[in-house]
Design a protein around this motif. Structure first.
Motif, short mmCIF file in Angstrom:
data_model
loop_
_atom_site.label_atom_id
_atom_site.label_comp_id
_atom_site.label_asym_id
_atom_site.label_seq_id
_atom_site.Cartn_x
_atom_site.Cartn_y
_atom_site.Cartn_z
N LEU A 97 53.97 -7.21 50.76
CA LEU A 97 54.02 -5.75 50.95
C LEU A 97 53.42 -5.41 52.31
CD1 LEU A 97 52.82 -4.59 47.41
CD2 LEU A 97 55.17 -4.85 48.24
N VAL A 98 54.04 -4.45 52.95
CA VAL A 98 53.56 -4.00 54.25
C VAL A 98 53.78 -2.49 54.34
CG1 VAL A 98 55.78 -4.40 55.39
CG2 VAL A 98 53.67 -4.40 56.74
N THR A 99 52.88 -1.80 55.01
CA THR A 99 52.98 -0.35 55.16
C THR A 99 53.77 -0.03 56.42
OG1 THR A 99 50.84 -0.05 54.04
CG2 THR A 99 51.69 1.79 55.35
N GLU A 100 54.83 0.75 56.25
CA GLU A 100 55.68 1.12 57.38
C GLU A 100 55.93 2.62 57.36
OE1 GLU A 100 59.28 -1.07 57.22
OE2 GLU A 100 58.35 -3.02 57.64
N LYS A 101 56.24 3.14 58.55
CA LYS A 101 56.53 4.56 58.68
C LYS A 101 58.00 4.81 58.39
CE LYS A 101 55.88 8.48 61.82
NZ LYS A 101 55.44 8.89 63.19
N HIS A 102 58.27 5.75 57.51
CA HIS A 102 59.64 6.07 57.14
C HIS A 102 59.74 7.58 56.89
CE1 HIS A 102 63.62 5.75 55.49
NE2 HIS A 102 63.24 6.29 54.34
N ILE A 107 54.85 4.45 53.95
CA ILE A 107 55.08 3.99 52.58
C ILE A 107 54.96 2.47 52.54
CG2 ILE A 107 56.60 5.92 52.01
CD1 ILE A 107 58.95 4.05 52.37
N GLU A 108 54.79 1.97 51.34
CA GLU A 108 54.65 0.53 51.13
C GLU A 108 56.06 -0.06 50.93
OE1 GLU A 108 52.66 -1.10 47.53
OE2 GLU A 108 51.08 -1.58 48.99
N VAL A 109 56.37 -1.08 51.73
CA VAL A 109 57.69 -1.69 51.73
C VAL A 109 57.58 -3.15 51.33
CG1 VAL A 109 59.71 -2.26 53.14
CG2 VAL A 109 58.48 -0.12 53.54
N ARG A 110 58.56 -3.62 50.57
CA ARG A 110 58.60 -5.01 50.14
C ARG A 110 59.42 -5.82 51.14
NH1 ARG A 110 58.37 -7.57 44.93
NH2 ARG A 110 59.72 -9.43 44.78
N VAL A 158 50.94 -16.29 58.73
CA VAL A 158 51.97 -15.57 59.46
C VAL A 158 52.25 -14.22 58.81
CG1 VAL A 158 53.86 -16.65 58.15
CG2 VAL A 158 54.28 -15.76 60.46
N ILE A 159 52.08 -14.14 57.48
CA ILE A 159 52.26 -12.86 56.78
C ILE A 159 51.10 -11.93 57.09
CG2 ILE A 159 52.50 -11.76 54.52
CD1 ILE A 159 53.71 -14.35 53.49
N ILE A 160 49.90 -12.48 57.03
CA ILE A 160 48.70 -11.65 57.27
C ILE A 160 48.67 -11.14 58.71
CG2 ILE A 160 46.17 -11.73 57.32
CD1 ILE A 160 46.32 -13.80 55.06
N SER A 161 49.21 -11.93 59.65
CA SER A 161 49.22 -11.49 61.04
C SER A 161 50.09 -10.26 61.24
CB SER A 161 49.71 -12.63 61.94
OG SER A 161 51.08 -12.92 61.68
N ARG A 162 50.99 -9.99 60.31
CA ARG A 162 51.83 -8.79 60.36
C ARG A 162 51.28 -7.69 59.43
NH1 ARG A 162 57.03 -10.03 62.29
NH2 ARG A 162 56.79 -11.70 63.81
N ASN A 163 50.02 -7.86 59.06
CA ASN A 163 49.38 -6.89 58.14
C ASN A 163 50.07 -6.85 56.79
OD1 ASN A 163 47.44 -6.03 60.11
ND2 ASN A 163 49.00 -4.70 61.02
N GLY A 164 50.66 -7.98 56.41
CA GLY A 164 51.32 -8.06 55.12
C GLY A 164 50.38 -8.55 54.03
N ARG A 165 50.67 -8.21 52.78
CA ARG A 165 49.87 -8.61 51.64
C ARG A 165 50.74 -9.50 50.74
NH1 ARG A 165 49.12 -3.50 52.97
NH2 ARG A 165 50.61 -2.66 51.45
N TYR A 216 69.62 -4.50 48.37
CA TYR A 216 68.77 -3.58 47.62
C TYR A 216 68.15 -2.58 48.58
CZ TYR A 216 64.45 -5.73 49.34
OH TYR A 216 63.43 -6.15 50.13
N ASP A 217 67.61 -1.53 48.03
CA ASP A 217 66.95 -0.50 48.82
C ASP A 217 65.51 -0.93 49.05
OD1 ASP A 217 65.89 1.72 49.99
OD2 ASP A 217 66.53 3.13 48.44
N MET A 218 65.18 -1.23 50.31
CA MET A 218 63.83 -1.74 50.59
C MET A 218 62.75 -0.70 50.27
SD MET A 218 63.59 -1.61 54.77
CE MET A 218 64.99 -2.71 54.94
N TYR A 219 63.14 0.55 50.17
CA TYR A 219 62.18 1.58 49.84
C TYR A 219 62.13 1.85 48.34
CZ TYR A 219 62.52 2.11 54.82
OH TYR A 219 62.53 1.85 56.17
N ASN A 220 62.94 1.13 47.59
CA ASN A 220 62.91 1.20 46.13
C ASN A 220 62.99 -0.24 45.59
OD1 ASN A 220 63.08 1.76 43.43
ND2 ASN A 220 65.12 2.69 43.51
#
Length: 484
Positions: A97-102, A107-110, A158-165, A216-220
């Motif tokens: 999961l990563v937080t992105e501007k939309h 919002i939190e995006v998968r 590599v995931i954490i470096s992109r602020n991913g969880r 799929y819808d990345m925001y859903n």
């Protein structure tokens, strides 16, 4: 001199002298007049040769239409069995999961991190057979594959470096299969020598390489399309901490061809089959191969340096299929291709036959009308239609023999009868028969086509120049005859 003799002499002196253009006293069928001079006849035959390209192109279109029809029938056969397959994987996919501007909101995006195996060994056995529908046939195969190898312990840096969880508890194995309808049994897997269960349909939101739009819808994250081209298997979080060994048993149907993407850092592929005419293509050709009348076996070893891709990809799409191994199950030189290649030499063939008729006409006492040249040309065009029609039923070799023999006999008989010369008929039979034989050799030995064609063209023009060296092109007589 008597008065009656003087009057007769005066009448004779008033008669115009006979010339080569006085058609009243020329034997029918011989060259005379402007339209029957060798120069004019040579130009007319050249124009007829060019005009014959029109029906030849129409025949070419017919060949392409029949080839398309054959492909449509092949597709209809494959629909009930399985299309050409592409196997890509397995990959280890770790969602995060990563937080992105939309739309002015955060919002939190998968997203997904896709890991390639350190080692992938693919051993495949393919049983190929031909299925027919009407006059068409297509090769179908049943493939049994064992995919084995290992993944290194998961590195989430590599995931954490992109602020991913990372969501390690949601990790899964993913295998892209271009046509899942080819499956005829469950796909079983074992991880670290333990039974891991049965693969499920879909790629859980990861896009196969043959799609440009997301599944799929990345925001859903709940709106996942399970019908994507592939299968997946959940992996326990505990298995990711250490080196993870895997083995996947896969059996699937396909047709006409197979593509395998080397997805490992090091990929080893061994394929064997009962098909004696494999076609190897793609970015990687086999290191070793053995092809016999009973089938073939081939082996590949592809390191990550050759693959040119990162072992970890932060992407929602699987590895690109630009790096791919292709195996085609095709017959050598399918007859539609051979007929098309034959048509490429149509103009040269028409020209050679017309030159032969022209020389025979000059050497003889009879003339061949331009309408007769057209009929001869049309007979040679029909050769290609006859070849195509027969090849669909009895194969190219026998079709070529029958069509060439029939056309040679027809044209030789027609021209020989027109020239009223059996010698001309047999000579033209030899010329046309030899031309068809050489054309067949060119079709079978494509690498020598240009060399053989250029030699034939040079020989044809040389013979024509020699045979017409003494011809007065303006009135059809030889230079010696004119001076005498």
């Amino acid at each position: 001199m008597s008065d009656s003799e003087g009057q007769e002499t005066a009448k004779n002196s008033q008669k115009p002298a006979q010339t080569g253009t006085d058609t009243k006293h020329v034997k029918p069928g011989t060259m005379s007049g402007l339209t029957q001079t060798p120069g004019w006849k040579f130009i007319v035959t050249g124009v007829i040769t060019l005009l014959l390209t029109i029906p030849a192109l129409l025949v070419w279109g017919l060949v392409e239409e029949r080839a398309d029809r054959a492909n449509q029938v092949a597709n209809s056969i494959s629909q009930g069995w399985g299309q050409a397959q592409r196997i890509n994987g397995p990959y280890l996919v770790v969602p995060y999961l990563v937080t992105e501007k939309h739309k002015d909101k955060y919002i939190e995006v998968r997203r997904h991190a896709i890991y390639s195996p350190d080692l992938l060994e693919n051993t495949s056995d393919l049983v190929v057979e031909e299925r027919k529908k009407a006059i068409y046939s297509t090769p179908l195969y049943h493939m049994k594959s064992t995919l084995s190898g290992k993944f290194a312990p998961i590195d989430t840096s590599v995931i954490i470096s992109r602020n991913g969880r990372p969501r390690l508890n949601e990790a899964f194995l993913a295998v892209e299969v271009s046509d899942p309808t080819g499956f005829r049994s469950e796909v079983m897997a074992s991880i670290n020598n333990d039974d891991a269960g049965i693969f499920k349909p879909g790629l859980k939101g990861v896009n196969p390489t043959n799609r440009s739009a997301v599944d799929y819808d990345m925001y859903n994250p709940q709106a996942i399309n399970a019908k994507s081209s592939g299968i997946h298997l959940p992996v326990a979080k505990e298995a990711l901490q250490d080196e993870m060994q895997f083995e996947i048993k896969l059996a699937i149907n396909g047709s006409r061809g197979l593509q395998i993407v080397p997805s490992g850092k090091t990929t080893k592929l061994a394929v064997q089959s009962n098909w004696p005419h494999p076609g190897f293509d793609g970015q990687f050709l086999p290191e070793t191969r053995n092809i016999t009348e009973d089938g073939f076996d081939a082996n590949w070893t592809i390191p990550n340096l050759a693959r040119g891709m990162s072992a970890v990809s932060l992407s929602d799409t699987l590895s690109s299929t630009k790096s791919v191994i292709k195996i085609g199950f095709v017959k050598p030189l399918k007859f539609y291709q051979l007929v098309s290649r034959t048509l490429k030499y149509a103009i040269a063939f028409f020209s050679l036959v017309f030159l032969s008729i022209f020389i025979l006409e000059i050497a003889g006492k009879q003339s061949v009308h331009w309408i007769q040249y057209i009929l001869t040309g049309l007979a040679m065009v029909v050769f290609y239609i006859l070849l195509l029609a027969l090849a669909e039923h009895i194969g190219f070799e026998f079709a070529y023999l029958i069509a060439a023999t029939a056309t040679t006999a027809l044209v030789s008989w027609y021209v020989g009868t027109t020239l009223k010369s059996k010698n001309a008929m047999w000579l033209l039979t030899a010329i046309i028969g030899m031309t068809y034989a050489i054309m067949y050799l060119i079709l079978k030995e494509d690498k020598y086509a240009l060399l053989i064609g250029s030699i034939i063209a040079f020989a044809a023009i040389a013979v024509t120049m020699y045979a017409t060296r003494n011809i007065d092109w303006s009135n059809g007589r030889s230079k010696e005859a004119r001076t005498n």
